[in-house]
Structures are given as structure tokens and as C-alpha cells.
Scaffold this motif. Structure first.
Motif, short mmCIF file in Angstrom:
data_model
loop_
_atom_site.label_atom_id
_atom_site.label_comp_id
_atom_site.label_asym_id
_atom_site.label_seq_id
_atom_site.Cartn_x
_atom_site.Cartn_y
_atom_site.Cartn_z
N GLY A 1 0.81 -1.21 0.00
CA GLY A 1 0.00 0.00 0.00
C GLY A 1 0.83 1.25 0.00
N ALA A 2 0.15 2.37 -0.15
CA ALA A 2 0.79 3.68 -0.08
C ALA A 2 0.43 4.33 1.24
CB ALA A 2 0.33 4.56 -1.23
N PRO A 3 1.35 5.05 1.85
CA PRO A 3 1.04 5.72 3.10
C PRO A 3 0.05 6.86 2.90
CG PRO A 3 3.19 6.40 2.32
CD PRO A 3 2.73 5.31 1.40
N THR A 4 -0.58 7.26 3.99
CA THR A 4 -1.48 8.42 3.97
C THR A 4 -0.66 9.67 4.28
OG1 THR A 4 -3.31 7.06 4.77
CG2 THR A 4 -3.51 9.46 5.01
N PRO A 5 -0.71 10.68 3.43
CA PRO A 5 0.10 11.87 3.70
C PRO A 5 -0.40 12.65 4.91
CG PRO A 5 -1.32 12.24 1.80
CD PRO A 5 -1.46 10.79 2.16
N ARG A 6 0.50 12.98 5.80
CA ARG A 6 0.20 13.87 6.93
C ARG A 6 0.86 15.21 6.62
NH1 ARG A 6 -0.47 13.65 12.54
NH2 ARG A 6 -0.85 15.78 13.26
N VAL A 7 0.06 16.16 6.17
CA VAL A 7 0.58 17.44 5.72
C VAL A 7 1.06 18.26 6.91
CG1 VAL A 7 0.06 19.57 4.50
CG2 VAL A 7 -0.92 17.41 3.70
N VAL A 8 2.28 18.73 6.83
CA VAL A 8 2.88 19.55 7.89
C VAL A 8 3.12 20.95 7.32
CG1 VAL A 8 4.80 19.81 9.50
CG2 VAL A 8 3.99 17.51 8.89
N ASP A 9 2.27 21.89 7.72
CA ASP A 9 2.47 23.28 7.32
C ASP A 9 3.55 23.91 8.20
OD1 ASP A 9 0.49 23.17 5.36
OD2 ASP A 9 -1.09 23.60 6.82
N ARG B 1 14.49 13.10 3.44
CA ARG B 1 15.54 12.35 4.13
C ARG B 1 15.08 11.79 5.48
NH1 ARG B 1 18.54 16.21 4.38
NH2 ARG B 1 18.43 16.82 6.58
N LEU B 2 14.23 12.52 6.19
CA LEU B 2 13.92 12.17 7.57
C LEU B 2 12.52 11.62 7.80
CD1 LEU B 2 15.54 15.33 9.21
CD2 LEU B 2 16.50 13.03 9.12
N SER B 3 11.62 11.83 6.86
CA SER B 3 10.25 11.34 7.07
C SER B 3 10.20 9.83 6.97
CB SER B 3 9.30 11.98 6.06
OG SER B 3 9.63 11.59 4.74
N ARG B 4 9.36 9.24 7.81
CA ARG B 4 9.20 7.79 7.84
C ARG B 4 7.72 7.47 7.95
NH1 ARG B 4 12.96 4.44 9.47
NH2 ARG B 4 11.48 3.37 10.82
N VAL B 5 7.35 6.29 7.48
CA VAL B 5 5.97 5.83 7.61
C VAL B 5 5.78 5.25 9.00
CG1 VAL B 5 4.21 4.28 6.72
CG2 VAL B 5 5.81 5.38 5.14
N ALA B 6 4.77 5.71 9.71
CA ALA B 6 4.48 5.19 11.05
C ALA B 6 3.69 3.90 10.94
CB ALA B 6 3.69 6.23 11.84
N GLY B 7 3.90 3.02 11.91
CA GLY B 7 3.19 1.75 11.92
C GLY B 7 3.16 1.15 13.31
N GLY B 8 2.67 -0.05 13.39
CA GLY B 8 2.53 -0.70 14.69
C GLY B 8 3.63 -1.68 15.01
N ASP B 9 4.69 -1.73 14.21
CA ASP B 9 5.80 -2.62 14.48
C ASP B 9 6.65 -2.05 15.61
OD1 ASP B 9 7.74 -4.68 14.17
OD2 ASP B 9 7.33 -4.74 12.02
N GLY C 1 0.34 4.28 9.43
CA GLY C 1 0.17 4.42 7.99
C GLY C 1 0.39 5.82 7.47
N GLU C 2 0.69 6.77 8.35
CA GLU C 2 0.89 8.15 7.91
C GLU C 2 2.35 8.44 7.59
OE1 GLU C 2 -2.71 10.78 9.87
OE2 GLU C 2 -0.78 10.71 10.93
#
Length: 377
Positions: A275-283, A310-318, A365-366
């Protein structure tokens, strides 16, 4: 560490050797054949040193040049990801009926050509979307929505017709995979994939295996894996294509292609979801930028974009494991990273980050993506 002598040092050594081993000669005197011979010998030895250094670098995948990097990849059954053509839809808007043949040609202003994949027909005035594929491989054929096109052939009509790239753009074009910088960890490069494979030997379905399988597909640059997300035996793979799509988030058809490849490699007992992650927009709101010039602002924007990639990562339950940074574990995007990115901008001397006011917490998933950047006086 051994340092290769300079050509000047080697010349001096050669001259001293003549003086010591050939009494009566002096390679510092000009003109004489000893002077010239010393320089010739030094040049030959310097070339040998250079070749030895070249051979030394080719031993390591982190340093090898393109030709020898291919050989390192062959040892692990890895090949460069080939170039791929862009695809999408062209919208035809006509005042009357239109017939489109398979192979109809549409040309962009810079000469890039797109061809219809199947025939189509518009019986009355209106608009119709025609599926097309670029005539050339590579990112150069990608096009934004509403890009005007010229109809070159294959379209029959008695009315005026306007052609432009449809909503969603023409996307997916990829160049031949590049070498990548020395010792890079960028999985969008051939060197990065080879080094990842060497550091993460296959284990019949370990998380790193899913990263390797996903990055075998052209265009994939980052992968995050979440184990047991739906119970025992389940694996969720988040795929990003930073060079092809906004914020790196691919559409469903592209994900289906990646999913098909992973399913062909995954263990029989694994239930895999791609799947593709859900974008969490950071203004981001910045005040007190000094000096507040257009050049500094552009530099700030460039640094922020690079920091988010470089620094963003997909969050998950692992669970979070330092040696496995590709796991989708609970994450947040640190406000300090935004401060640092702005501070890194060329010419920046001071600033204040107003928004976000704290670290950005992420839901499962974000993926944090850069939103609107506002500069306050």
C-alpha cells in the motif's frame, strides 16, 4: 594509510637514485639525458600507482565505478533497474465527433511524443480521455496535467479538437538506475541496493527481503515494512517513489505492479499487503527570517524539501529496532529537524519556527509531507 606520492616526489626520488647508484651523474643538471630519464621513470611509476589505486577502489561496491559496480551486482543476482516509459491519459475536447486510431500520435512542445494504446471514438461534441504511452523511456516524458499537446496523426474529425494531458498527468517514466554516491544508503540507486543486499542477507521472508523485492521495481526509492499488522503471518509493505510522484506516494495501478512482483517472491505462508502511506501534511510558518530575500527563501524551501525526504518515515505498529530502520514503527516528525533544515539554508542568519509548535505525532500508515510554507515579517 598509504598515500600515493605526488609526481614531483617521485621525480625527486628518481633523481636521487641516479645520483646514488650512478656515480658522477647528476639528474639536477640540465641539459643531460639523466635529467630526462628521471622524469620519464617517475611518470611511469606514477601511472602504476594510479592504476593500483583504481584497482583498490573497484574491490568495494561502495567505491566502484559504473562498469565494475555492475559486476558487484551480478555476484548477488542484481541488475540495474531499466528505464521505463511514462503513461497516462490525454483529454480530447471537440466540438463534434472524433475517431482516434490505435497508435495516434500526440506531441508536446519540446518534441516528446505520446501514442494512443487503443482506438477510441467520441460520437458527439464533448471530451474523451485517451490512454497513451510515451514513445521514449525516461523521466523526461513525464508531464503535468493540462500540458497542451499537438495532434500529429491518427485522429479523424471535422471539428476543432483541443488536446492536453488529462487530470493525473502522464507519469511513471523512469531513467536507467544511476550508480549513486559513494557509500550511499539511497535505495533509489544501484549502489544503495547492492550495499543493502550485502548488509542484509536473504532470510526467506525477513523484513529486509521485502525491501529488496520492492526496490527491484523501477522507480521505488523507499520502503517501510510492518510485520503482523493484521495478525500472525501478515505483512504490510509501504512503497514510496520520490522521483516520480508528488510526495513520493504512488497511485493504485503502480502499487498493483509492485504487489504482483512481491507476491511472486514472498513465502507461501505470508499474507502480504502492498500500500501507499497516507500523507500527513505539515504546514510550516517561519517568522523573523534574516535576511528575508527571495534567494534565502528559495534556499529554505529546498532545505525543507530535502529534510522531509531524508527524515520522514511511515508510522506503523511494528517495534522500533535500530538495525532495521525500514520497519514501520510508532513515529513522529521532530520540530527540531525543521529548525535545523531552515538553519542549513544558504545565507540564513536567524529565524523562528512558529508552526508546528511541537513534534508532529503520526498515526499508523501516515507519512509526514511538507505542506504550505509561510514567511512572516
Amino acid at each position: 594509510m598509504f598515500a600515493i606520492p605526488t609526481l614531483r616526489d617521485l621525480t625527486e626520488r628518481s633523481r636521487r637514485s641516479f645520483r646514488v647508484n650512478l656515480p658522477g651523474s647528476d639528474a639536477w643538471l640540465w641539459p643531460n639525458n639523466i635529467y630526462a630519464s628521471a622524469k620519464v621513470l617517475a611518470g611511469m611509476v606514477f601511472e602504476v600507482f594510479g592504476f593500483a589505486d583504481y584497482i583498490y577502489r573497484q574491490r568495494f561496491a561502495g567505491l566502484a565505478d559504473g562498469e565494475n559496480l555492475d559486476l558487484h551486482g551480478q555476484e548477488y543476482g542484481l541488475a540495474r533497474r531499466p528505464a521505463a516509459p511514462a503513461g497516462g491519459y490525454v483529454t480530447l475536447t471537440a466540438a463534434g465527433s472524433v475517431t482516434v486510431d490505435a497508435g495516434a500520435r500526440f506531441v508536446r512542445a519540446d518534441g516528446v511524443e505520446y501514442r494512443a494504446t487503443a482506438p477510441a471514438q467520441l460520437t458527439t461534441a464533448g471530451a474523451i480521455d485517451i490512454e497513451v504511452v510515451a514513445a521514449i523511456d525516461g523521466k523526461a516524458a513525464n508531464a503535468e496535467a493540462a500540458t497542451p499537446l499537438v495532434i500529429a496523426s491518427g485522429v479523424t474529425t471535422d471539428a476543432d479538437v483541443l488536446a492536453e494531458v488529462a487530470s493525473g498527468g502522464i507519469v511513471g517514466g523512469a531513467d536507467v538506475e544511476t550508480d549513486g554516491p559513494e557509500w550511499t544508503s539511497d535505495l533509489g540507486t544501484f549502489r544503495g541496493r547492492i550495499l543493502f543486499r550485502k548488509r542484509n542477507p536473504p532470510h526467506g521472508g525477513a523484513p529486509a527481503d521485502y525491501v529488496m523485492w520492492a526496490t527491484s521495481v523501477s522507480g521505488v526509492t523507499r520502503v517501510f515494512v510492518e510485520r503482523r499488522w493484521g495478525g500472525p503471518g501478515t505483512v504490510r509493505v509501504f512503497v514510496l517513489m520520490d522521483d516520480l510522484y508528488p510526495d513520493g506516494i504512488p497511485p493504485a495501478p503502480t502499487l498493483a505492479h509492485v504487489d504482483a512482483f512481491i507476491q511472486s517472491e514472498a513465502p507461501a505462508g505470508a499474507y502480504v499487503t502492498v500500500g501507499a502511506p497516507t500523507p500527513r501534511v505539515v504546514d510550516v510558518t517561519i517568522s523573523g527570517l534574516y535576511p528575508d530575500t527571495s534567494d534565502v527563501r528559495e534556499s529554505v524551501l529546498a532545505e525543507l524539501r530535502a529534510a522531509f525526504r531524508r527524515l520522514s518515515r511511515v508510522a506503523g505498529g511494528d517495534v522500533s529496532i535500530a538495525s532495521m530502520p525500514f520497519l514501520a514503527a510508532p513515529e513522529s516528525f521532530s520540530r527540531s529537524w525543521i529548525w535545523q533544515a531552515v538553519a542549513n539554508a544558504s545565507g540564513e542568519q536567524r529565524h523562528v519556527i512558529v508552526q508546528p509548535a511541537a513534534d508532529v505525532s503520526l498515526h499508523t500508515g501516515e507519512l509526514p509531507v511538507l505542506g504550505t510554507v509561510t514567511f512572516l515579517a
